[in-house]
Motif scaffolding. Structure first.
Motif, mmCIF file in Angstrom:
data_model
loop_
_atom_site.group_PDB
_atom_site.id
_atom_site.type_symbol
_atom_site.label_atom_id
_atom_site.label_comp_id
_atom_site.label_asym_id
_atom_site.label_seq_id
_atom_site.Cartn_x
_atom_site.Cartn_y
_atom_site.Cartn_z
ATOM 1 N N ARG A 175 8.093 -13.909 6.953
ATOM 2 C CA ARG A 175 7.069 -14.707 6.280
ATOM 3 C C ARG A 175 5.860 -14.686 7.206
ATOM 4 O O ARG A 175 5.745 -15.485 8.132
ATOM 5 C CB ARG A 175 7.548 -16.134 6.037
ATOM 6 N N ASP A 215 9.588 -6.675 -7.823
ATOM 7 C CA ASP A 215 8.263 -6.861 -8.382
ATOM 8 C C ASP A 215 8.332 -7.980 -9.410
ATOM 9 O O ASP A 215 9.264 -8.062 -10.193
ATOM 10 C CB ASP A 215 7.827 -5.557 -9.061
ATOM 11 N N ASP A 216 7.339 -8.828 -9.418
ATOM 12 C CA ASP A 216 7.311 -9.951 -10.356
ATOM 13 C C ASP A 216 8.566 -10.816 -10.247
ATOM 14 O O ASP A 216 9.255 -11.076 -11.214
ATOM 15 C CB ASP A 216 7.196 -9.461 -11.814
ATOM 16 N N LEU A 217 8.841 -11.246 -9.053
ATOM 17 C CA LEU A 217 9.992 -12.135 -8.849
ATOM 18 C C LEU A 217 9.498 -13.567 -8.683
ATOM 19 O O LEU A 217 8.581 -13.826 -7.907
ATOM 20 C CB LEU A 217 10.766 -11.717 -7.603
ATOM 21 N N MET A 218 10.112 -14.480 -9.397
ATOM 22 C CA MET A 218 9.732 -15.888 -9.326
ATOM 23 C C MET A 218 10.956 -16.687 -8.890
ATOM 24 O O MET A 218 12.000 -16.635 -9.533
ATOM 25 C CB MET A 218 9.281 -16.337 -10.720
ATOM 26 N N HIS A 257 8.116 -19.726 -5.422
ATOM 27 C CA HIS A 257 7.676 -18.551 -4.678
ATOM 28 C C HIS A 257 7.571 -17.396 -5.662
ATOM 29 O O HIS A 257 8.520 -17.137 -6.397
ATOM 30 C CB HIS A 257 8.675 -18.177 -3.591
ATOM 31 N N ARG A 313 4.758 -6.898 -5.956
ATOM 32 C CA ARG A 313 4.553 -5.703 -5.137
ATOM 33 C C ARG A 313 3.104 -5.285 -5.318
ATOM 34 O O ARG A 313 2.639 -5.085 -6.444
ATOM 35 C CB ARG A 313 5.495 -4.583 -5.573
ATOM 36 N N MET A 342 3.492 -12.595 -1.480
ATOM 37 C CA MET A 342 4.267 -13.750 -1.905
ATOM 38 C C MET A 342 3.333 -14.956 -2.020
ATOM 39 O O MET A 342 2.656 -15.309 -1.056
ATOM 40 C CB MET A 342 5.368 -14.066 -0.908
#
Lengths: 267, 110
Positions: B17, B57-60, B68, B72, B82
Motif C-alpha cells: 500500500r 481489474d474493477d475490483l470492489m 476499496h 488496473r 486503489m
C-alpha cells in the motif's frame, strides 16, 4: 493428488467424451456408466454404501428387505429394469429413487478416487437406455461429492444462496479444507463444467488472500471474472460463496441483499 | 464524494500500500505516482501467478467502513490504482466516484 481432485478428474473425463457416447468407464473392477455426457451409475467393489440400504431408507418406516428382494427377483425374471420395477410397484417414489441412485453414484466415484484406481479404458454400449430422470450432470455430481461429510452445512449454504440470489444471477457455495475448495451447493448453471466451476471458486477464494492484506474485515467483494461477467464473492461462518451476475444491476441487487442479510444476522 | 487514493502493487509477492490511509489531494498523488510509474519494480501480476489466474481489474472490496476499489491502469506495465472511499449504501455512486478518480489519474499521466 487428493481424493476430491481425483474424483473431479473422473468427472472431467466424462465431460471430455463425445456427447452421444454411452458406455462404461473402467477403473479396475469399478465402473462409471455414462450416457450423453451425464453419469448414470457408478459402482466400486468394497463400497460401504449399499443401494439396498439407500432404497430402504427412502421410506419411513424403512422398506423391508423381503419386499425389495421380491421386486428384484420379478425384475430379473421379466427383464424389467429394477428402477422401473420399484416405481411400478410403488415401493419408492421417483424422487426417492433418484436420491438413492445419486447417493450410490457419488459414493462409488468417491471410492474409485480414494482407492486411486487407474483408468483402464472405455467400453461402449450399443444403445442409451437410462431414464433421463435418473442421470446426473457432472456438476451436480461434483456438488454431491463436495457435500459428503458436510451435509448440514451444504443445506445451510443452499438456503443462503436461495435467499440472496436474484434474477440473472447464478452461484455456488464452497468450503475450504485440506483439498482446497469443495463445492457443496450450487444455484443455477454456474459453469460449463467442473473445471470452470472450480476455477471460479479458486479465483474467488484467492481474492480474499489479496483482500485480507488490504482490509482483513472485508467479507464481500465484487469483481470482473475473465473479462466476461460481474462476480460477487463473500463469506460467512458457514462457507465461501461466489455468484456470477449477467448485469451490473444484478450484482448491485445481490450486494444489497448480502448486506441486508448481514445486518439481520448481526441484529 | 472524495476518498483516499492509493497505489497498490506487488513487489516480491507482498501487496504494497504505497499511499493510503490519509486523504490525499490528487495533485500530491500524481506527483507520488510519477516515479512509481516510471519504475518497473511494481509488478502487479506476481500475486496472481501465485494464487491462480485472476483478474483484479474493477475490483470492489467492501469493508465495514470503507470500500476499496482497484483499477488496473496500465496492463502492459502491470500497474493498478486503489481508491479507498467512505462506505455508502449507493454502490453506483461509489463506482462513479472511484472511476472519476481513476480517469483523473489516467489523464494526468497521459
Amino acid at each position: 493428488m487428493r481424493t476430491y481432485e481425483r474424483a473431479l478428474d473422473i468427472l472431467a473425463r466424462v465431460e471430455s467424451m463425445p456427447g452421444d457416447t454411452t458406455g462404461a468407464l473402467c477403473f479396475g473392477k469399478a465402473r462409471v456408466l455414462v450416457q450423453g455426457g451425464a453419469i448414470c451409475w457408478a459402482v466400486a467393489p468394497g463400497s460401504p454404501v449399499r443401494l439396498t440400504d439407500l432404497l430402504r431408507s427412502q421410506r419411513h418406516p424403512p422398506l423391508s428387505r423381503d419386499e425389495l428382494e421380491a421386486c428384484y427377483r420379478r425384475c430379473r425374471d421379466s427383464g424389467q429394469p429394477v428402477g422401473e420395477g420399484l416405481l411400478a410397484a410403488g415401493l419408492v417414489s421417483a424422487q426417492g429413487l433418484r436420491q438413492a441412485l445419486f447417493a450410490h453414484t457419488t459414493e462409488g466415484i468417491a471410492q474409485i478416487a480414494q482407492a486411486e484406481q487407474t483408468y483402464e479404458g472405455f467400453v461402449p454400449h450399443q444403445r442409451a437406455g437410462y431414464d433421463a430422470r435418473f442421470v446426473f450432470s457432472t456438476v451436480e455430481t461434483m456438488v454431491g461429492l463436495g457435500a459428503r461429510g458436510h451435509l448440514a452445512r451444504a443445506a445451510l449454504v443452499h438456503s443462503t444462496l436461495a435467499s440472496v440470489l436474484g434474477p440473472d444471477t447464478v452461484g455456488a457455495g464452497f468450503v475450504i479444507d485440506a483439498d482446497g475448495p469443495r463445492v457443496v451447493a450450487t444455484a443455477g448453471s454456474v459453469g460449463r463444467g467442473v473445471n470452470q466451476v472450480m476455477e471460479l471458486c479458486r479465483w474467488a477464494h484467492s481474492l480474499f488472500g489479496v483482500i485480507g492484506f488490504v482490509d482483513d474485515q472485508t467479507r464481500v467483494a465484487q469483481g470482473v471474472w475473465n473479462r466476461e461477467c460481474a462476480v460477487v464473492t463473500w463469506w460467512d461462518a458457514s462457507a465461501h460463496y461466489v455468484a456470477r451476475c449477467d448485469t451490473r444491476a444484478a450484482a448491485t441487487l445481490l450486494l444489497s441483499r448480502i448486506e441486508r442479510r448481514e445486518e439481520e444476522l448481526a441484529a | 464524494m472524495t476518498g483516499h487514493v492509493g497505489l497498490a502493487g506487488v513487489r516480491d509477492g507482498a501487496l504494497l500500500r504505497v499511499v493510503s490511509g490519509e486523504r490525499t489531494r490528487l495533485e500530491t498523488f500524481a506527483a507520488l505516482l510519477a516515479p512509481l510509474f516510471a519504475s518497473r519494480q511494481v509488478a502487479w501480476r506476481t500475486v496472481f501467478e501465485r494464487s491462480g489466474p485472476a483478474e483484479l481489474d474493477d475490483l470492489m472490496m467492501f469493508g465495514p467502513r470503507e470500500v476499496h476499489v482497484v483499477f488496473r491502469l496500465d496492463e502492459g506495465r502491470d500497474q493498478a490504482l486503489m481508491c479507498i472511499l467512505p462506505r455508502d449504501r449507493n454502490i453506483g455512486l461509489m463506482w462513479q466516484a472511484a472511476r472519476g478518480i481513476r480517469d483523473e489519474v489516467v489523464r494526468a499521466h497521459a
